[in-house]
Design a protein around this motif. Structure first.
Motif, PDB file in Angstrom:
ATOM      1  N   ARG A  46      31.812  31.752 -41.186  1.00 15.57           N
ATOM      2  CA  ARG A  46      30.844  32.632 -41.859  1.00 15.57           C
ATOM      3  C   ARG A  46      29.444  32.018 -41.807  1.00 15.57           C
ATOM      4  NH1 ARG A  46      35.071  33.464 -45.627  1.00 15.57           N
ATOM      5  NH2 ARG A  46      34.065  32.121 -47.154  1.00 15.57           N
ATOM      6  N   LYS A  47      29.345  30.684 -41.997  1.00 15.46           N
ATOM      7  CA  LYS A  47      28.037  30.026 -41.911  1.00 15.46           C
ATOM      8  C   LYS A  47      27.480  30.103 -40.497  1.00 15.46           C
ATOM      9  CE  LYS A  47      28.779  26.935 -45.774  1.00 15.46           C
ATOM     10  NZ  LYS A  47      29.087  25.565 -46.185  1.00 15.46           N
ATOM     11  N   LEU A  48      28.360  30.076 -39.503  1.00 12.07           N
ATOM     12  CA  LEU A  48      27.902  30.157 -38.111  1.00 12.07           C
ATOM     13  C   LEU A  48      27.427  31.564 -37.744  1.00 12.07           C
ATOM     14  CD1 LEU A  48      30.538  27.937 -36.300  1.00 12.07           C
ATOM     15  CD2 LEU A  48      28.135  27.406 -36.704  1.00 12.07           C
ATOM     16  N   LEU A  49      27.576  32.515 -38.643  1.00 12.55           N
ATOM     17  CA  LEU A  49      27.090  33.876 -38.403  1.00 12.55           C
ATOM     18  C   LEU A  49      25.652  34.084 -38.879  1.00 12.55           C
ATOM     19  CD1 LEU A  49      29.971  36.334 -39.357  1.00 12.55           C
ATOM     20  CD2 LEU A  49      28.826  36.129 -37.155  1.00 12.55           C
ATOM     21  N   SER A  50      25.028  33.068 -39.423  1.00 14.99           N
ATOM     22  CA  SER A  50      23.690  33.241 -39.992  1.00 14.99           C
ATOM     23  C   SER A  50      22.696  33.734 -38.944  1.00 14.99           C
ATOM     24  CB  SER A  50      23.194  31.913 -40.583  1.00 14.99           C
ATOM     25  OG  SER A  50      22.839  31.034 -39.541  1.00 14.99           O
ATOM     26  N   ASP A  51      21.593  34.308 -39.416  1.00  9.83           N
ATOM     27  CA  ASP A  51      20.540  34.792 -38.515  1.00  9.83           C
ATOM     28  C   ASP A  51      20.026  33.673 -37.624  1.00  9.83           C
ATOM     29  OD1 ASP A  51      20.696  37.343 -39.524  1.00  9.83           O
ATOM     30  OD2 ASP A  51      19.131  37.006 -41.007  1.00  9.83           O
ATOM     31  N   HIS A  52      19.977  32.462 -38.166  1.00  9.74           N
ATOM     32  CA  HIS A  52      19.528  31.288 -37.411  1.00  9.74           C
ATOM     33  C   HIS A  52      20.382  31.115 -36.144  1.00  9.74           C
ATOM     34  CE1 HIS A  52      18.234  27.151 -36.736  1.00  9.74           C
ATOM     35  NE2 HIS A  52      19.490  26.773 -36.710  1.00  9.74           N
ATOM     36  N   ASN A  53      21.633  31.512 -36.221  1.00  8.82           N
ATOM     37  CA  ASN A  53      22.561  31.297 -35.122  1.00  8.82           C
ATOM     38  C   ASN A  53      22.676  32.489 -34.178  1.00  8.82           C
ATOM     39  OD1 ASN A  53      23.346  28.619 -35.697  1.00  8.82           O
ATOM     40  ND2 ASN A  53      24.338  29.423 -37.508  1.00  8.82           N
ATOM     41  N   ALA A 105      22.529  24.645 -11.916  1.00 10.67           N
ATOM     42  CA  ALA A 105      21.387  24.919 -12.798  1.00 10.67           C
ATOM     43  C   ALA A 105      21.808  25.856 -13.925  1.00 10.67           C
ATOM     44  CB  ALA A 105      20.242  25.520 -12.000  1.00 10.67           C
ATOM     45  N   GLY A 106      21.647  25.404 -15.148  1.00 13.97           N
ATOM     46  CA  GLY A 106      21.945  26.241 -16.306  1.00 13.97           C
ATOM     47  C   GLY A 106      23.419  26.390 -16.626  1.00 13.97           C
ATOM     48  N   ALA A 107      24.288  25.617 -15.989  1.00 15.63           N
ATOM     49  CA  ALA A 107      25.736  25.789 -16.173  1.00 15.63           C
ATOM     50  C   ALA A 107      26.162  25.508 -17.618  1.00 15.63           C
ATOM     51  CB  ALA A 107      26.506  24.883 -15.214  1.00 15.63           C
ATOM     52  N   VAL A 108      25.601  24.477 -18.235  1.00 14.86           N
ATOM     53  CA  VAL A 108      25.979  24.131 -19.609  1.00 14.86           C
ATOM     54  C   VAL A 108      25.543  25.237 -20.563  1.00 14.86           C
ATOM     55  CG1 VAL A 108      25.575  22.508 -21.509  1.00 14.86           C
ATOM     56  CG2 VAL A 108      25.965  21.650 -19.194  1.00 14.86           C
ATOM     57  N   ARG A 109      24.315  25.702 -20.407  1.00 13.88           N
ATOM     58  CA  ARG A 109      23.837  26.787 -21.286  1.00 13.88           C
ATOM     59  C   ARG A 109      24.643  28.064 -21.084  1.00 13.88           C
ATOM     60  NH1 ARG A 109      19.261  25.855 -24.233  1.00 13.88           N
ATOM     61  NH2 ARG A 109      18.219  23.929 -23.664  1.00 13.88           N
ATOM     62  N   GLN A 110      25.044  28.342 -19.874  1.00 11.55           N
ATOM     63  CA  GLN A 110      25.866  29.532 -19.619  1.00 11.55           C
ATOM     64  C   GLN A 110      27.207  29.425 -20.337  1.00 11.55           C
ATOM     65  OE1 GLN A 110      25.995  29.847 -15.336  1.00 11.55           O
ATOM     66  NE2 GLN A 110      23.875  30.530 -15.204  1.00 11.55           N
ATOM     67  N   ARG A 111      27.802  28.238 -20.312  1.00  9.57           N
ATOM     68  CA  ARG A 111      29.071  28.040 -21.027  1.00  9.57           C
ATOM     69  C   ARG A 111      28.873  28.225 -22.533  1.00  9.57           C
ATOM     70  NH1 ARG A 111      31.721  22.549 -19.472  1.00  9.57           N
ATOM     71  NH2 ARG A 111      33.360  23.406 -20.797  1.00  9.57           N
ATOM     72  N   ILE A 112      27.783  27.686 -23.063  1.00 11.21           N
ATOM     73  CA  ILE A 112      27.504  27.829 -24.491  1.00 11.21           C
ATOM     74  C   ILE A 112      27.254  29.295 -24.840  1.00 11.21           C
ATOM     75  CG2 ILE A 112      25.792  27.298 -26.301  1.00 11.21           C
ATOM     76  CD1 ILE A 112      25.603  24.475 -24.977  1.00 11.21           C
ATOM     77  N   GLU A 113      26.495  29.992 -24.011  1.00 13.57           N
ATOM     78  CA  GLU A 113      26.226  31.414 -24.265  1.00 13.57           C
ATOM     79  C   GLU A 113      27.506  32.234 -24.230  1.00 13.57           C
ATOM     80  OE1 GLU A 113      23.119  32.452 -21.505  1.00 13.57           O
ATOM     81  OE2 GLU A 113      21.673  31.169 -22.545  1.00 13.57           O
ATOM     82  N   ALA A 114      28.402  31.926 -23.300  1.00 14.57           N
ATOM     83  CA  ALA A 114      29.682  32.654 -23.223  1.00 14.57           C
ATOM     84  C   ALA A 114      30.519  32.388 -24.472  1.00 14.57           C
ATOM     85  CB  ALA A 114      30.437  32.249 -21.965  1.00 14.57           C
ATOM     86  N   GLU A 115      30.565  31.149 -24.918  1.00 14.98           N
ATOM     87  CA  GLU A 115      31.329  30.819 -26.140  1.00 14.98           C
ATOM     88  C   GLU A 115      30.717  31.497 -27.356  1.00 14.98           C
ATOM     89  OE1 GLU A 115      34.395  29.004 -28.403  1.00 14.98           O
ATOM     90  OE2 GLU A 115      34.177  29.361 -26.259  1.00 14.98           O
ATOM     91  N   HIS A 116      29.398  31.519 -27.427  1.00 14.21           N
ATOM     92  CA  HIS A 116      28.705  32.177 -28.533  1.00 14.21           C
ATOM     93  C   HIS A 116      29.023  33.670 -28.542  1.00 14.21           C
ATOM     94  CE1 HIS A 116      24.872  33.926 -30.309  1.00 14.21           C
ATOM     95  NE2 HIS A 116      25.406  33.256 -31.307  1.00 14.21           N
ATOM     96  N   THR A 117      28.997  34.301 -27.385  1.00 16.95           N
ATOM     97  CA  THR A 117      29.330  35.727 -27.285  1.00 16.95           C
ATOM     98  C   THR A 117      30.764  35.968 -27.732  1.00 16.95           C
ATOM     99  OG1 THR A 117      27.736  36.045 -25.506  1.00 16.95           O
ATOM    100  CG2 THR A 117      29.489  37.686 -25.693  1.00 16.95           C
ATOM    101  N   GLY A 118      31.689  35.109 -27.288  1.00 17.31           N
ATOM    102  CA  GLY A 118      33.083  35.234 -27.712  1.00 17.31           C
ATOM    103  C   GLY A 118      33.224  35.087 -29.219  1.00 17.31           C
ATOM    104  N   LEU A 138      30.900  35.779 -31.511  1.00 17.85           N
ATOM    105  CA  LEU A 138      30.377  36.987 -32.157  1.00 17.85           C
ATOM    106  C   LEU A 138      31.370  38.141 -32.045  1.00 17.85           C
ATOM    107  CD1 LEU A 138      26.629  36.840 -31.077  1.00 17.85           C
ATOM    108  CD2 LEU A 138      27.615  36.264 -33.305  1.00 17.85           C
ATOM    109  N   ASN A 139      32.011  38.288 -30.896  1.00 19.93           N
ATOM    110  CA  ASN A 139      33.008  39.348 -30.721  1.00 19.93           C
ATOM    111  C   ASN A 139      34.200  39.151 -31.658  1.00 19.93           C
ATOM    112  OD1 ASN A 139      31.520  40.697 -28.774  1.00 19.93           O
ATOM    113  ND2 ASN A 139      32.488  39.607 -27.082  1.00 19.93           N
ATOM    114  N   ARG A 140      34.705  37.918 -31.774  1.00 21.28           N
ATOM    115  CA  ARG A 140      35.832  37.646 -32.674  1.00 21.28           C
ATOM    116  C   ARG A 140      35.438  37.906 -34.119  1.00 21.28           C
ATOM    117  NH1 ARG A 140      36.767  33.850 -28.773  1.00 21.28           N
ATOM    118  NH2 ARG A 140      35.525  32.225 -29.757  1.00 21.28           N
ATOM    119  N   MET A 141      34.217  37.519 -34.486  1.00 19.34           N
ATOM    120  CA  MET A 141      33.791  37.719 -35.867  1.00 19.34           C
ATOM    121  C   MET A 141      33.616  39.191 -36.204  1.00 19.34           C
ATOM    122  SD  MET A 141      33.927  34.888 -37.368  1.00 19.34           S
ATOM    123  CE  MET A 141      33.064  35.204 -38.884  1.00 19.34           C
TER     124      MET A 141
END
Length: 189
Positions: A142-149, A112-125, A127-130
């Motif tokens: 840079r576009k992936l840093l927008s407030d929308h994202n 349950a929620g495994a795909v979203r957890q993977r996406i959230e972890a990648e998103h966090t990574g 943001l940290n790299r940026m």
């Protein structure tokens, strides 16, 4: 070209179809080139919502389908620009299609929620790299840093669009390659 209201734009549905059809075809070609051609193709329709905020509520997908609806107010505004809107519309179509693909992945996930957890972890990574790279990163990042994202799912949807176009930088392209490998093997829908 003079400005058309959304109502006028939809009355001239042939104009809207001619405006959007090449973009939807581009999105479907990009998906097929990425090995997703066995999934249902994107279908596009329109809805009227008079918004006085440019670019707001530009696309919707119908849960569980590849039916994508575009806001005619946004399309009418986009039509007034002197530039070729094909990629901009295709980007929105691909973004909404990414929600459809996420629904497919979630239906087939083992935990349950495994795909979203993977996406959230990648998103966090991401943001940290940026934070470390600052504004020296490539234009797509840079576009992936927008407030929308700031929400992981929306970041994934924009990243999916760039991935489909072959412009998403590493390591995110490899992440999406791996995440979507299962989708490529789905039976034709």
């Amino acid at each position: 070209m003079r400005f058309l209201s959304s109502a006028q734009f939809i009355e001239r549905s042939r104009v809207a179809d001619e405006f959007v059809a090449p973009s939807a075809a581009l999105a479907n070609r990009l998906l097929a080139a990425r090995g997703l051609g066995r999934l249902p193709p994107c279908t596009v329709s329109y809805f009227i919502e008079e918004l006085h905020r440019p670019g707001a509520a530009i696309g919707l997908h119908t849960k569980g389908t590849a039916e994508i609806r575009l806001n005619l107010a946004w399309l009418a505004q986009l039509a007034q620009r002197g530039t070729d809107p094909e990629w901009e519309v295709a980007f929105v179509v691909l973004h909404e299609y990414a929600h459809f693909v996420l629904d497919l992945l979630e239906v087939r996930e083992t935990g349950a929620g495994a795909v979203r957890q993977r996406i959230e972890a990648e998103h966090t990574g991401f943001l940290n790299r940026m934070r470390r790279l600052g504004w020296l990163a490539d234009p797509v990042s840079r576009k992936l840093l927008s407030d929308h994202n700031s929400v992981a799912e929306e970041w994934y949807c924009d990243a999916f669009a760039y991935w489909a176009a072959g412009t998403l930088p590493e390591p995110h392209a490899a992440f999406l390659d791996e995440l979507l490998a299962e989708v490529r093997g789905f039976p034709a829908g």
